[in-house]
Write a protein that holds these residues in place. Structure first.
Motif, PDB file in Angstrom:
ATOM      1  N   LEU A   2       0.819  -1.211   0.000  1.00 23.84           N
ATOM      2  CA  LEU A   2       0.000   0.000   0.000  1.00 23.84           C
ATOM      3  C   LEU A   2       0.854   1.262   0.000  1.00 23.84           C
ATOM      4  N   ASP A  10      -8.154   4.751   2.705  1.00 25.70           N
ATOM      5  CA  ASP A  10      -8.861   3.734   3.496  1.00 25.70           C
ATOM      6  C   ASP A  10      -9.432   4.339   4.775  1.00 25.70           C
ATOM      7  N   ASN A  43      -9.396  -6.119  -2.048  1.00 24.77           N
ATOM      8  CA  ASN A  43      -9.642  -7.291  -2.895  1.00 24.77           C
ATOM      9  C   ASN A  43     -10.390  -8.369  -2.114  1.00 24.77           C
ATOM     10  N   GLN A  63      -5.159  -1.931  -9.475  1.00 20.96           N
ATOM     11  CA  GLN A  63      -4.763  -3.290  -9.104  1.00 20.96           C
ATOM     12  C   GLN A  63      -4.410  -4.115 -10.329  1.00 20.96           C
ATOM     13  N   ILE A  70      -9.749   1.955  -8.543  1.00 20.94           N
ATOM     14  CA  ILE A  70      -8.975   1.072  -7.666  1.00 20.94           C
ATOM     15  C   ILE A  70      -8.702  -0.262  -8.348  1.00 20.94           C
ATOM     16  N   SER A  85     -13.050  -3.245  -2.669  1.00 22.00           N
ATOM     17  CA  SER A  85     -12.264  -3.352  -3.902  1.00 22.00           C
ATOM     18  C   SER A  85     -10.777  -3.191  -3.612  1.00 22.00           C
ATOM     19  N   ARG A  86     -10.421  -2.213  -2.781  1.00 24.28           N
ATOM     20  CA  ARG A  86      -9.007  -1.975  -2.480  1.00 24.28           C
ATOM     21  C   ARG A  86      -8.391  -3.145  -1.741  1.00 24.28           C
ATOM     22  N   SER A 135     -14.205   2.843  -7.160  1.00 26.02           N
ATOM     23  CA  SER A 135     -13.932   1.402  -7.165  1.00 26.02           C
ATOM     24  C   SER A 135     -13.355   0.962  -8.505  1.00 26.02           C
ATOM     25  N   GLU A 141      -3.067   5.469  -0.238  1.00 26.81           N
ATOM     26  CA  GLU A 141      -4.060   4.403  -0.095  1.00 26.81           C
ATOM     27  C   GLU A 141      -4.450   4.200   1.367  1.00 26.81           C
ATOM     28  N   PRO A 180     -15.533   0.778  -2.396  1.00 24.05           N
ATOM     29  CA  PRO A 180     -14.104   1.019  -2.664  1.00 24.05           C
ATOM     30  C   PRO A 180     -13.183   0.341  -1.643  1.00 24.05           C
TER      31      PRO A 180
END
Length: 171
Positions: free
Chosen positions: A13, A21, A79, A160, A156, A76-77, A153, A17, A73
């Protein structure tokens, strides 16, 4: 090894990020706290005073939508989307790498299309002046918020994808 652990190995990260978060986590926590307060007041009023909170149902609907899309999001971040790993254990690391790439690409496209269509719907709601039935709250700002969270999202997931594509590891 689980998909999540493998993805965490691939992605370290950045500072932005971590801050991102925290902001999104705070937003989701704030909405959840407001939702709990409204529910508490509504239940208390309903059972102790036979007077439920007016518009509590509408507020709950709006806040549930905001909570779900504020969390998108974050999910998604991290995963952490729902996955089914039926054949992951028998696939080679190279195939798993390509599977991750394909999955991220599909997710990015689907989220982008959903954000685009939601934006169109939000504009329609704004133009038509759509409101909730009881409290007469405008719905368009909630739809635009949902659109923004889907767009974030999408970004993001695209980041990724790029990180997985660039990674030399095929863990």
């Amino acid at each position: 090894m689980s998909e999540t652990v493998e993805n965490q190995k691939l992605v370290s990260l950045a500072r932005w990020e971590l801050g991102f978060d925290k902001v999104l986590g705070f937003l989701a926590a704030l909405v959840l706290m407001l939702l709990m307060i409204i529910t508490f007041i509504d239940v208390l009023g309903r059972y102790l005073f036979s007077a439920p909170l007016p518009g509590a149902f509408e507020l709950t609907e709006i806040m549930m939508a905001m909570l779900i899309f504020a969390g998108l999001p974050l999910v998604s971040r991290a995963n952490q989307h729902v996955t089914v790993n039926l054949i992951v254990g028998i696939l080679s690391p190279i195939i798993l790498h390509f599977q991750r790439l394909i999955t991220q690409a599909i997710m990015a496209v689907v989220l982008a299309v959903m954000a685009w269509r939601m934006w169109i719907k939000a504009e329609e709601m704004l133009e038509q002046g759509d409101e909730t039935a009881y409290l007469l709250l405008p719905i368009a700002p909630v739809a635009f918020f949902m659109t923004l969270m889907m767009a974030v999202s999408t970004l993001i997931v695209a980041i990724q994808f790029i990180r997985i594509f660039r990674s030399k590891e095929t863990q």
